[in-house]
Design a protein around this motif. Structure first.
Motif, PDB file in Angstrom:
ATOM      1  N   ILE A   1       0.872  -1.180   0.000  1.00  0.00           N
ATOM      2  CA  ILE A   1       0.000   0.000   0.000  1.00  0.00           C
ATOM      3  C   ILE A   1       0.910   1.232   0.000  1.00  0.00           C
ATOM      4  N   ASP A  39       0.846   5.428  -0.058  1.00  0.00           N
ATOM      5  CA  ASP A  39       0.148   6.719   0.002  1.00  0.00           C
ATOM      6  C   ASP A  39       1.193   7.806  -0.187  1.00  0.00           C
ATOM      7  N   ARG A  46      -0.092  14.925   5.288  1.00  0.00           N
ATOM      8  CA  ARG A  46       0.252  13.511   5.371  1.00  0.00           C
ATOM      9  C   ARG A  46       1.632  13.270   4.768  1.00  0.00           C
ATOM     10  N   LEU A 100       3.935   7.477   2.817  1.00  0.00           N
ATOM     11  CA  LEU A 100       3.932   6.213   3.564  1.00  0.00           C
ATOM     12  C   LEU A 100       3.819   5.051   2.587  1.00  0.00           C
ATOM     13  N   ARG A 116       3.940   0.724   2.584  1.00  0.00           N
ATOM     14  CA  ARG A 116       3.902  -0.410   3.490  1.00  0.00           C
ATOM     15  C   ARG A 116       3.885  -1.709   2.707  1.00  0.00           C
ATOM     16  N   ARG A 161      -1.583  -1.086  -4.113  1.00  0.00           N
ATOM     17  CA  ARG A 161      -2.678  -0.133  -3.945  1.00  0.00           C
ATOM     18  C   ARG A 161      -2.023   1.221  -3.738  1.00  0.00           C
ATOM     19  N   ARG A 208      -6.199   0.344  -6.722  1.00  0.00           N
ATOM     20  CA  ARG A 208      -5.525  -0.935  -6.924  1.00  0.00           C
ATOM     21  C   ARG A 208      -4.923  -1.020  -8.314  1.00  0.00           C
ATOM     22  N   GLU A 239     -16.111   0.466   0.985  1.00  0.00           N
ATOM     23  CA  GLU A 239     -15.340  -0.071  -0.138  1.00  0.00           C
ATOM     24  C   GLU A 239     -15.361  -1.598  -0.138  1.00  0.00           C
ATOM     25  N   GLY A 266     -13.077  -3.875   0.476  1.00  0.00           N
ATOM     26  CA  GLY A 266     -11.868  -4.646   0.182  1.00  0.00           C
ATOM     27  C   GLY A 266     -11.373  -5.452   1.374  1.00  0.00           C
ATOM     28  N   ASP A 281     -11.712  -9.270   1.880  1.00  0.00           N
ATOM     29  CA  ASP A 281     -10.774 -10.214   1.266  1.00  0.00           C
ATOM     30  C   ASP A 281     -11.489 -11.354   0.548  1.00  0.00           C
ATOM     31  N   ALA A 294      -3.690   6.760   7.676  1.00  0.00           N
ATOM     32  CA  ALA A 294      -3.634   6.569   6.229  1.00  0.00           C
ATOM     33  C   ALA A 294      -3.647   5.070   5.939  1.00  0.00           C
ATOM     34  N   PRO A 295      -4.091   4.694   4.743  1.00  0.00           N
ATOM     35  CA  PRO A 295      -4.151   3.256   4.428  1.00  0.00           C
ATOM     36  C   PRO A 295      -2.812   2.543   4.614  1.00  0.00           C
ATOM     37  N   THR A 336      -5.656  -1.014   7.718  1.00  0.00           N
ATOM     38  CA  THR A 336      -5.510  -2.451   7.960  1.00  0.00           C
ATOM     39  C   THR A 336      -5.729  -2.820   9.429  1.00  0.00           C
ATOM     40  N   GLU A 376      -8.281  -5.542  10.187  1.00  0.00           N
ATOM     41  CA  GLU A 376      -8.003  -6.980  10.040  1.00  0.00           C
ATOM     42  C   GLU A 376      -7.956  -7.722  11.372  1.00  0.00           C
ATOM     43  N   PRO A 422     -14.846  -5.455  -4.014  1.00  0.00           N
ATOM     44  CA  PRO A 422     -13.665  -5.920  -4.753  1.00  0.00           C
ATOM     45  C   PRO A 422     -13.456  -7.411  -4.478  1.00  0.00           C
ATOM     46  N   ARG A 461     -11.383 -11.310  -5.811  1.00  0.00           N
ATOM     47  CA  ARG A 461     -10.419 -12.025  -6.631  1.00  0.00           C
ATOM     48  C   ARG A 461     -11.125 -13.292  -7.092  1.00  0.00           C
ATOM     49  N   ARG A 479      -8.136 -10.284 -10.113  1.00  0.00           N
ATOM     50  CA  ARG A 479      -8.709  -9.242  -9.250  1.00  0.00           C
ATOM     51  C   ARG A 479      -9.743  -8.423  -9.989  1.00  0.00           C
TER      52      ARG A 479
END
Lengths: 516, 516
Positions: free
Chosen positions: A113, A115, A126, A129, A131, A511, A516, B106, B108, B111, B455-456, B477, B480, B509, B511, B516
């Motif tokens: 991911i 950003d 921001r 970032l 990851r 992403r 994505r 969203e 996503g 999963d 942030a993501p 995340t 999760e 979203p 797979r 995807r």
């Protein structure tokens, strides 16, 4: 005076005779376990290159296939699982190694991911970032008794850990040490051929070695397939470390099956016969054996039971994986059969072979109302490893619900439904599946849980005690167990891992800024 | 004779005076904790609808903003963090609630992986398998002292758990019970306005309530932000349950900073001043405060230290979150300053306010060679909560490496690099970042770790003791943590969750067959 440790021999034993076949080696001492973990840890940097990992996994699959005859012969001699089954298991194991190589090549598991910095972001600017996920370190794998290949040295735990970039120390299962040694040699050869240290995979033997492994400071995570007491003891040790580590254990599962009244009315005979085939498969030694079957009271349920009796009575006696399991099976059957009100339409028990090594498959019948409250019947809610299943007759939805409320976590839960039920959106069958999804990691309709397909969408895990974590040990997402995320903040392009650079030179799925 | 429990009052205390402000309520009894968890569990089915969750999160953000003046006033009165900081924290908290609403919308995070049946698959035919993630159940959240909003009742743990579909029982932090009660009321109102039971979020007070919570059979997971001893005790309790649960704890972090010789040569003054700003921010009460700074020996390092001295000496005394923290800070500083060879260029210590509630920021200097082996200097490798940092002077790469080898896990690790180093692919700086990535969950270059962007790509977690798991408590995340996968096998379309049906009516979203 120094006391030298006495080397404890590791024997390969023939379960068909109970006799020792060959001395495979000696139990790994504490000092040797330490050396094994350190040697494996030294291989970590070399595994950073994903293309090398992929080569290792494909190479291991090839070497396993090249040595299939020898490996299968050793496994059959030690496990009595039979050549046809082991031939299939080897093919599955090679397929699984290659499937994880595909996962490594694709790179989606890195969960990248990105950003970009946004100085205008609200409520505050921001930073940049980025990851992705990195390997945890050395993984300890505890091999299973019942799958000498697919859940052992070259199995899913090892394959997924190597795919993640983690060196592996495998604790061999004592029921198949010769097969383990053979497979470890193949994996080590594959490592060298891929340009990696041989110690990318190291094998250890013995109970004490397994205990030492989970407490070793350089072991970063563990995978386990086995019994509830053994797995829980290791889980507890992993949690009690000064630095606790993730312990992904698959411990035990009853795999409940619910047959609705409509399903029994429509297909009683077919379901009874299917159940016999499933609970006797591999001599009842599958983690996914249906161990508790909720069948309706009344005529349709009677027909199901009659069909089950016919099919189960024809099932042939077989040899269990070892003598201790045989003893536990016979004790477990006797204790369950002794409960008041439990009947024994087809008696599981000792086989009639001269060596006294086989057991006969069979099943018991109990009443749902007896299981509805805590007490002696709780025994029927525990897994009994071997060719036994328990049919629980229920009269109405309330009795069914009461038994479901008492079930522990499971790998699987199955519903056999009538045709109308299966077609109805938002009806009772949908509610039943929602209920079953709370009990298990895999929900099946009109099938049998034995057989676990290696596929991206597979989930082989479930609420405790089925699994000690929320993870799967089969399927593409099993790789997630051995990774942890790292985020890079405001890091210059030249210093970023290639997967995180703007140019994406390795072409991994990402992403970026929400897209994505 | 029955002994009735005595109600223990919960007081809101003003840290600026040490005086009780108001009685907020009473500590939650064991019976009340049980009722709270059961009430929350009853809200689980209503949370299954993702659109309702999204509405709840957006509604909560709006209500928080509408009540900003009241919430900020209460938080400032209880924490002394100041209105500007708390205004920013409220904005961040509202932003975070909406960010998780976006994540929910969203989809996503579910999963979804779908593999259609393949009768021709090798080595064996493959069934239809469809997998997504479902909520774990009731989540226990243990609020932090240092972020009365962003890591407390309406904070990231609560927001991510609700986003995942999990009801939440929050254990209020005793340093801000009035703020907690206010925020809990807002969340409960948002739940009702979204069509959910108020008990989707329940607040409990008191140490014993926190202990009872982690052991409650219906609690399925826990999130914690706090100290190592407290977090570890709860982690141990979570692991020791008959059915262990995931415990995502953020316990403590030293947040090491490495200043290379080149960086010091180029920007000694700037780095020294930046460090002073970072370690005194929020009175040194950030989880990400840089607590150990490796600066080179020699003239450039001396310049850095001189700049730090100048800036740190100007930092104003401040009030810590509570009296116990102040006492621990003063003790911690004294113990560290007493180590032979440790110097105190700017002495942290008691402030000079009449109420005797403030502390002065300051820093210590130690020698890298003293930290290279286990011993008394290990104290410098432990977090000291409050406005203290320790500069460790190193002479050469070997001394630097030796200290890095002794560091525990961290939330962050930072490198200050020279311009040439930062531009060089595959050089020493790249190796340094790889080393730092083994020590932390977030790696920064030429920045300061305080401030954690929502942030993501954010990862706020790291090797133990920074986190008890591999998860993050900030960023997309974080959701999760509260989910587990379930796979459906050969399930008719009408019985599948909408997210798994071929038509994908909710447009999540997915797979599908590898694409995807």
């Amino acid at each position: 005076m120094e006391v030298l440790p006495v080397a404890v021999p590791v024997w390969s034993v023939d379960p068909r005779t109970g006799k020792q076949r060959a001395e495979v080696g000696t139990e790994t001492t504490a000092g040797e376990v330490d050396a094994a973990v350190r040697a494996a840890a030294a291989a970590l940097p070399a595994l950073a290159d994903r293309s090398v990992r992929s080569r290792l996994l494909r190479g291991a699959a090839g070497l396993l296939e090249d040595s299939a005859a020898e490996v299968i012969a050793a496994a059959d001699a030690e496990t009595a699982l039979g050549v046809p089954r082991l031939t299939g298991e080897l093919a599955r194991t090679a397929y699984q190694l290659r499937a994880f190589a595909d996962v490594v090549d694709e790179g989606g598991f890195l969960d990248v991911i990105i950003d970009h910095a946004d100085p205008a972001a609200q409520p505050i600017p921001r930073p940049d970032l980025r990851r992705y996920k990195i390997p945890l370190g050395v993984v300890a794998v505890y091999a299973a008794s019942n799958f000498p290949l697919a859940f052992s040295v070259p199995g899913g735990d090892t394959a997924s850990a190597l795919a993640a970039g983690c060196p592996v120390v495998v604790k061999a299962h004592p029921d198949h040490p010769a097969t383990s040694a053979l497979c470890a040699e193949l994996l080590r050869r594959a490592a060298v051929e891929a340009g990696l240290p041989a110690d990318t995979v190291v094998l250890v033997h013995g109970f004490e070695a397994g205990v030492a492994l989970v407490s070793h400071p350089l072991v970063a995570a563990a995978g386990f397939t086995g019994s509830i007491p053994g797995g829980r003891a290791l889980f507890d040790a992993a949690a009690a470390r000064p630095r606790p580590i993730p312990f992904h254990g698959e411990l035990g599962s009853l795999n409940p099956v619910v047959v609705t009244a409509a399903a029994a009315a429509e297909r009683a005979e077919q379901i009874g016969a299917g159940l016999a085939g499933s609970f006797t498969l591999g001599n009842g030694q599958f983690c996914t054996k249906p161990g508790l079957v909720l069948a309706p009271a009344g005529d349709d349920g009677d027909r199901l039971v009659a069909a089950l009796t016919g099919a189960a009575a024809e099932a042939r006696p077989g040899v269990l994986l070892d003598g201790r399991m045989r003893e536990n099976f016979l004790k477990g059957v006797a204790a369950r059969a002794a409960l008041p009100g439990v009947s024994v339409p087809v008696g599981p028990g000792e086989g009639d072979d001269e060596a006294g090594r086989t057991v006969r498959p069979g099943y018991l019948v109990a009443e749902a109302r007896d299981l509805a409250g805590a007490g002696a019947y709780d025994l029927l809610l525990e897994e009994c490893f071997g060719p036994l299943t328990v049919v629980v007759r229920y009269a109405g939805d309330a009795e069914l619900a009461a038994v479901l409320d008492r079930l522990p976590g499971n790998l699987t839960a199955t519903a056999h439904l009538g045709a109308d039920e299966a077609a109805q959106d938002g009806g009772t069958a949908a509610a039943l599946l929602t209920r079953l999804s709370a009990l298990a990691g895999r929900v099946l309709v009109n099938g049998w849980p034995t057989g676990v397909a290696v596929a991206p969408a597979q989930h082989h895990g479930g609420p405790y005690p089925a699994t000690t974590s929320t993870s799967t040990s089969v399927g593409a997402t099993a790789i997630e167990r051995w990774l942890r995320p790292v985020a890079y903040q405001d890091t210059p392009q030249a210093l970023l891992p290639l997967e995180l650079r703007d140019a994406n030179p390795l072409g991994v799925p990402r992403r970026v800024d929400g897209v994505r």
